[in-house]
Enzyme design. Structure first.
Site, PDB file in Angstrom:
ATOM      1  N   ILE A 116       0.880  -1.166   0.000  1.00  0.00           N
ATOM      2  CA  ILE A 116       0.000   0.000   0.000  1.00  0.00           C
ATOM      3  C   ILE A 116       0.918   1.216   0.000  1.00  0.00           C
ATOM      4  CG2 ILE A 116      -0.204  -0.116   2.536  1.00  0.00           C
ATOM      5  CD1 ILE A 116      -2.921   1.285   2.278  1.00  0.00           C
ATOM      6  N   SER A 117       0.624   2.188  -0.836  1.00  0.00           N
ATOM      7  CA  SER A 117       1.475   3.362  -0.975  1.00  0.00           C
ATOM      8  C   SER A 117       1.507   4.189   0.296  1.00  0.00           C
ATOM      9  CB  SER A 117       0.986   4.237  -2.133  1.00  0.00           C
ATOM     10  OG  SER A 117       1.093   3.566  -3.360  1.00  0.00           O
ATOM     11  N   ALA A 118       2.517   5.033   0.404  1.00  0.00           N
ATOM     12  CA  ALA A 118       2.654   5.930   1.544  1.00  0.00           C
ATOM     13  C   ALA A 118       1.523   6.954   1.553  1.00  0.00           C
ATOM     14  CB  ALA A 118       4.005   6.640   1.488  1.00  0.00           C
TER      15      ALA A 118
END
Length: 282
Positions: A116-118
């Site tokens: 999951i992206s930042a």
């Protein structure tokens, strides 16, 4: 005096020696690297604010989620009241594996060679697409992963709108549905204004096209024609483009169908690829 090369990050300029720029271009990806994220070590060499954001985490549950958003506002990543409201409302902690540092500004592994992206990348994409995520509009999220950003889109467009998430890993789609059901976006899933599907996102999702907003969460060597075709006249797409050297592109389709593209910033995402290539055939 020799001029210092600069990198523009979300409207801010950072100075870096040429050697640093070269090394940054080949910075290795996170070990769970088959889903998109911006490698925060990319910024650390510049002593940028994002290196301090990565270390930030306070509290748990709604307290931690609110602190995360406040920190993104403090560093200038979030300027929109609507984006801040949506990210405060949708608890990121419900969309990451148990025991993860849910509110730290860093990508997290979610299994199946994906992450999951930042939070700062999610916030950036929401800000870029905000005008195309008004109540009643339609949005497509390619590479929907755990469903977090898809859920944010759904809260933006409301029950009158339509949001579609597409991922080619069935287990992640199942996970994302369960995550959304536990969240404040669950009612939108039940009403049918939000849906999550297994499919090749490079082909879009024709059933509910055209879309006012399209977000792509992995880097394409070139913009897929199918996604351009499914973008509504007057709509906007945000997509990373490139291989080793990648740029976050903002693509606008005019009412006459013509396309205009601009570069928002340099990024580092993993490739937009097939399921077999991502999982190694397993």
């Amino acid at each position: 005096m020799r001029a210092c090369p600069t990198l523009t990050v979300y409207g801010r300029h950072y100075c870096a020696p040429p050697r640093t720029l070269i090394s940054l271009a080949f910075t290795s990806l996170h070990r769970h690297n088959s889903a998109p994220f911006l490698n925060l070590s990319f910024f650390t060499a510049f002593r940028s604010p994002f290196s301090r954001m990565e270390q930030f985490q306070t509290g748990t549950g709604s307290t931690g989620n609110k602190a995360m958003v406040e920190n993104l506002k403090r560093f200038g990543v979030i300027s929109s009241k609507k984006v801040a409201e949506v990210m405060e409302t949708l608890d990121r902690g419900l969309f990451v594996p148990v025991g993860s540092s849910a509110y730290a500004d860093t990508p997290l592994p979610i299994g199946y060679n994906a992450t999951i992206s930042a939070p700062h990348m999610h916030a950036t994409c929401l800000e870029l697409l905000e005008d195309k995520l008004q109540p009643g509009m339609r949005a497509l999220d390619v590479g929907s992963g755990t469903g977090y950003l898809t859920g944010c889109f759904a809260l933006m467009v409301g029950a009158e709108g339509r949001v579609v998430g597409v991922d080619h890993i069935p287990e992640l789609v199942y996970m994302s549905i369960k995550n959304v059901e536990k969240s404040v976006a669950g009612s939108l899933l039940q009403k049918g204004s939000l849906s999550l599907h297994v499919g090749d996102g490079r082909k879009g999702w024709k059933e509910f096209a055209p879309y006012d907003a399209i977000h792509v969460g992995a880097a394409a060597s070139e913009v897929p024609q199918a996604l351009l075709d499914q973008l509504k006249p007057g709509g906007r797409m945000v997509i990373p483009v490139g291989t080793y050297f990648q740029e976050l592109k903002v693509i606008d389709k005019s009412e006459d169908g013509s396309i205009k593209a601009r570069t928002e910033t340099s990024v580092r995402y993993v490739p937009l690829t097939s399921r077999d290539e991502q999982t190694g055939g397993f």
